[in-house]
Structures are given as C-alpha cells and as structure tokens.
Write a protein that holds these residues in place. Sequence first.
Motif, PDB file in Angstrom:
ATOM      1  N   TYR A  31      40.355 -15.596 -14.655  1.00 23.47           N
ATOM      2  CA  TYR A  31      41.777 -15.767 -14.943  1.00 23.47           C
ATOM      3  C   TYR A  31      42.283 -14.648 -15.860  1.00 23.47           C
ATOM      4  O   TYR A  31      41.635 -14.274 -16.838  1.00 23.47           O
ATOM      5  N   TYR A  33      46.214 -13.293 -17.641  1.00 24.83           N
ATOM      6  CA  TYR A  33      47.567 -13.755 -17.946  1.00 24.83           C
ATOM      7  C   TYR A  33      48.378 -12.627 -18.593  1.00 24.83           C
ATOM      8  O   TYR A  33      47.840 -11.799 -19.317  1.00 24.83           O
ATOM      9  N   TYR A  35      51.728 -12.414 -21.133  1.00 28.52           N
ATOM     10  CA  TYR A  35      52.674 -13.109 -21.989  1.00 28.52           C
ATOM     11  C   TYR A  35      53.617 -12.079 -22.615  1.00 28.52           C
ATOM     12  O   TYR A  35      53.267 -10.929 -22.790  1.00 28.52           O
ATOM     13  N   LEU A  43      54.686 -17.368 -27.714  1.00 30.62           N
ATOM     14  CA  LEU A  43      54.164 -16.657 -26.555  1.00 30.62           C
ATOM     15  C   LEU A  43      54.658 -17.357 -25.294  1.00 30.62           C
ATOM     16  O   LEU A  43      54.462 -18.561 -25.137  1.00 30.62           O
ATOM     17  N   TYR A  48      50.421 -15.182 -14.075  1.00 29.70           N
ATOM     18  CA  TYR A  48      48.988 -15.237 -14.268  1.00 29.70           C
ATOM     19  C   TYR A  48      48.278 -15.080 -12.923  1.00 29.70           C
ATOM     20  O   TYR A  48      48.899 -15.198 -11.855  1.00 29.70           O
ATOM     21  N   PHE A  90      51.410  -9.254 -24.276  1.00 29.84           N
ATOM     22  CA  PHE A  90      49.985  -9.505 -24.444  1.00 29.84           C
ATOM     23  C   PHE A  90      49.372  -9.915 -23.115  1.00 29.84           C
ATOM     24  O   PHE A  90      49.918 -10.731 -22.381  1.00 29.84           O
ATOM     25  N   GLY A  96      38.268 -19.817 -17.178  1.00 28.42           N
ATOM     26  CA  GLY A  96      38.891 -20.797 -16.322  1.00 28.42           C
ATOM     27  C   GLY A  96      38.113 -22.082 -16.170  1.00 28.42           C
ATOM     28  O   GLY A  96      38.496 -22.953 -15.413  1.00 28.42           O
ATOM     29  N   GLU A  98      36.440 -25.726 -17.629  1.00 30.42           N
ATOM     30  CA  GLU A  98      36.943 -26.789 -18.499  1.00 30.42           C
ATOM     31  C   GLU A  98      36.730 -26.390 -19.947  1.00 30.42           C
ATOM     32  O   GLU A  98      35.690 -25.883 -20.339  1.00 30.42           O
ATOM     33  N   GLY A  99      37.787 -26.602 -20.724  1.00 28.47           N
ATOM     34  CA  GLY A  99      37.684 -26.195 -22.120  1.00 28.47           C
ATOM     35  C   GLY A  99      37.770 -24.703 -22.267  1.00 28.47           C
ATOM     36  O   GLY A  99      37.257 -24.143 -23.228  1.00 28.47           O
ATOM     37  N   PHE A 100      38.417 -24.054 -21.294  1.00 26.53           N
ATOM     38  CA  PHE A 100      38.534 -22.598 -21.342  1.00 26.53           C
ATOM     39  C   PHE A 100      39.273 -22.163 -22.591  1.00 26.53           C
ATOM     40  O   PHE A 100      40.155 -22.848 -23.069  1.00 26.53           O
ATOM     41  N   ARG A 101      38.898 -21.031 -23.108  1.00 27.51           N
ATOM     42  CA  ARG A 101      39.645 -20.403 -24.190  1.00 27.51           C
ATOM     43  C   ARG A 101      40.187 -19.096 -23.664  1.00 27.51           C
ATOM     44  O   ARG A 101      39.624 -18.515 -22.750  1.00 27.51           O
ATOM     45  N   GLN A 102      41.281 -18.651 -24.230  1.00 28.54           N
ATOM     46  CA  GLN A 102      41.857 -17.384 -23.828  1.00 28.54           C
ATOM     47  C   GLN A 102      41.570 -16.332 -24.887  1.00 28.54           C
ATOM     48  O   GLN A 102      41.704 -16.583 -26.082  1.00 28.54           O
ATOM     49  N   PHE A 104      42.767 -12.572 -26.116  1.00 29.71           N
ATOM     50  CA  PHE A 104      43.948 -11.737 -25.982  1.00 29.71           C
ATOM     51  C   PHE A 104      43.623 -10.259 -26.188  1.00 29.71           C
ATOM     52  O   PHE A 104      42.780  -9.895 -27.010  1.00 29.71           O
ATOM     53  N   GLY A 105      44.330  -9.436 -25.417  1.00 31.25           N
ATOM     54  CA  GLY A 105      44.270  -8.001 -25.638  1.00 31.25           C
ATOM     55  C   GLY A 105      45.091  -7.607 -26.854  1.00 31.25           C
ATOM     56  O   GLY A 105      45.765  -8.436 -27.458  1.00 31.25           O
TER      57      GLY A 105
ATOM     58  N   TYR B  29      46.353 -32.430 -21.161  1.00 29.05           N
ATOM     59  CA  TYR B  29      44.914 -32.444 -20.898  1.00 29.05           C
ATOM     60  C   TYR B  29      44.153 -31.872 -22.078  1.00 29.05           C
ATOM     61  O   TYR B  29      43.074 -32.349 -22.418  1.00 29.05           O
ATOM     62  N   HIS B  32      45.149 -26.250 -27.558  1.00 34.70           N
ATOM     63  CA  HIS B  32      44.457 -25.114 -28.164  1.00 34.70           C
ATOM     64  C   HIS B  32      45.194 -24.732 -29.436  1.00 34.70           C
ATOM     65  O   HIS B  32      46.412 -24.861 -29.530  1.00 34.70           O
ATOM     66  N   TYR B  34      45.579 -21.302 -32.060  1.00 29.96           N
ATOM     67  CA  TYR B  34      45.333 -19.879 -32.261  1.00 29.96           C
ATOM     68  C   TYR B  34      45.978 -19.452 -33.573  1.00 29.96           C
ATOM     69  O   TYR B  34      46.972 -20.032 -34.018  1.00 29.96           O
ATOM     70  N   PRO B  42      46.720 -12.748 -31.063  1.00 33.34           N
ATOM     71  CA  PRO B  42      46.288 -14.110 -31.409  1.00 33.34           C
ATOM     72  C   PRO B  42      44.783 -14.256 -31.222  1.00 33.34           C
ATOM     73  O   PRO B  42      44.193 -13.674 -30.314  1.00 33.34           O
ATOM     74  N   PHE B  44      41.624 -17.159 -30.982  1.00 32.39           N
ATOM     75  CA  PHE B  44      41.304 -18.557 -30.716  1.00 32.39           C
ATOM     76  C   PHE B  44      40.645 -19.210 -31.922  1.00 32.39           C
ATOM     77  O   PHE B  44      39.738 -18.641 -32.538  1.00 32.39           O
ATOM     78  N   ILE B  47      39.718 -25.794 -29.526  1.00 30.23           N
ATOM     79  CA  ILE B  47      40.336 -26.516 -28.432  1.00 30.23           C
ATOM     80  C   ILE B  47      39.997 -27.986 -28.564  1.00 30.23           C
ATOM     81  O   ILE B  47      38.882 -28.345 -28.952  1.00 30.23           O
ATOM     82  N   LEU B  49      40.033 -31.429 -26.295  1.00 29.94           N
ATOM     83  CA  LEU B  49      40.160 -31.943 -24.939  1.00 29.94           C
ATOM     84  C   LEU B  49      40.538 -33.420 -24.955  1.00 29.94           C
ATOM     85  O   LEU B  49      40.171 -34.152 -25.869  1.00 29.94           O
ATOM     86  N   ASN B  96      44.543 -24.695 -16.542  1.00 29.95           N
ATOM     87  CA  ASN B  96      44.284 -23.263 -16.617  1.00 29.95           C
ATOM     88  C   ASN B  96      45.448 -22.398 -17.054  1.00 29.95           C
ATOM     89  O   ASN B  96      45.387 -21.180 -16.909  1.00 29.95           O
ATOM     90  N   PHE B 100      52.874 -22.383 -25.099  1.00 30.08           N
ATOM     91  CA  PHE B 100      52.713 -22.249 -26.537  1.00 30.08           C
ATOM     92  C   PHE B 100      53.944 -22.733 -27.293  1.00 30.08           C
ATOM     93  O   PHE B 100      55.086 -22.599 -26.837  1.00 30.08           O
TER      94      PHE B 100
END
Lengths: 113, 110
Positions: A31, A33, A35, A43, A48, A90, A96, A98-102, A104-105, B29, B32, B34, B42, B44, B47, B49, B96, B100
């Motif tokens: 994944y 994205y 923003y 944001l 995406y 950004f 992607g 479950e519990g994914f974190r993103q 950032f650049g 669901y 998160h 940040y 930003p 992380f 999270i 759930l 997914n 924010f």
Amino acid sequence: DAGITQSPRHKVTETGTPVTLRCHQTENHRYMYWYRQDPGHGLRLIHYSYGVKDTDKGEVSDGYSVSRSKTEDFLLTLESATSSQTSVYFCAISEGQEGFRQFFGPGTRLTVL
Amino acid sequence: QQPVQSPQAVILREGEDAVINCSSSKALYSVHWYRQKHGEAPVFLMILLKGGEQKGHDKISASFNEKKQQSSLYLTASQLSYSGTYFCGTEGAAGNKLTFGGGTRVLVKP
C-alpha cells in the motif's frame, strides 16, 4: 527507518502548469498513499494504491491523478496546478496487514504562485 | 468524516500529565496515533484495534472505546521530547486507509 524518499523536496511553480511528485520505497510494501497537509486540516488523503496499477480516490482527489507502474514508485500529478494546491505533500507506505502502520516520507513542500 | 480531536492545544510543564481525545461519528475498526515534530514527517506511536487492549509506548498510552467510537491518548509524566502535534487516524470498515483528525499541539516546558 522505512526506506521512503520523495522528490522533489521543494518546488515552486506557476498556476496552470503540470506538476508531478514522486514517492519511492525500498520496502516492497503493497500500500502507498498520498496526503496533503494544511494548517487546521491535519492530513487529508488524496489517493492511495493497493498494488501495481490499482489505485483509488481519497477524500480530496479533485485536481489530482496518480499512477503506479512499479511496486516501488507512486506518482502524484497535478494536471494544472492552482494556488489552492499549495501545501505540504506526504507519501506513506504500509504493509496493509491487520494492524497495519503507515510510514511517512519526508514530505514535499509545493508552492503554486 | 474527519474525527474530532480535543483539545486543539495544550501547554504542560515537565512531569505533568495530559489527555488527548479523538472522537468519530462512524463505527471504527482501529485507531492510530502519530506524533509530528515541526518540519518533520508524522511518526507512528501506536495502534488500537477493535477488541484489543490498551496500548503503551514508554509513558504514553492510549485506550479505545469501541461503543463510543472514541480513543484517548495519555501523556504521563511528560518530557520535553513529547512536544509536537499529535494526530489520531481512524480506520472504518473499508480498511487500509485512515482518516486523520485535525491534530492537537502539545508544548512541554521546562
């Protein structure tokens, strides 16, 4: 740190010109994205991608298009830049799952005169 | 719709505690959190759930009330390094992608 780069990091352009921003990752994450960040708005998701050639719109997609021809690259294009598109952009990536974190650049500061 | 964060800003002395709230009008669901330092991207923090437990990161912890569609971030015994803008990102059923909140600016003074 996740391997994400954005180019250019700063750009000044004029109204009506096309602009393309590039996001490149070395993590092979599915994944990606785009923003934009503006004062008071946090944001906001533009577009995406959930795979090569698979993209979808976010909440502020008007005036923007994207392309992803390779896993590692996600391009954001402003077909005809307007002053309202002056912002910090950004890119983020995610596995992607479950519990994914993103991750950032570093961001691209775009000024449209 | 964008989740609502409160307060918009908070000033603390080192060692003091603070709570940042994030409220959504939609079923969630996950939530998160940040943190963004001035001029940086930003980063992380954690999270939460649906059906999960309260999370912690050093002396920063968070909770998630699914029924109320709310999450709270707790800054305990704040340090100077806690200064920055905190954002919650909410994930709905579609998954997914995050929406924010507008952010909460935190300034910790010596």
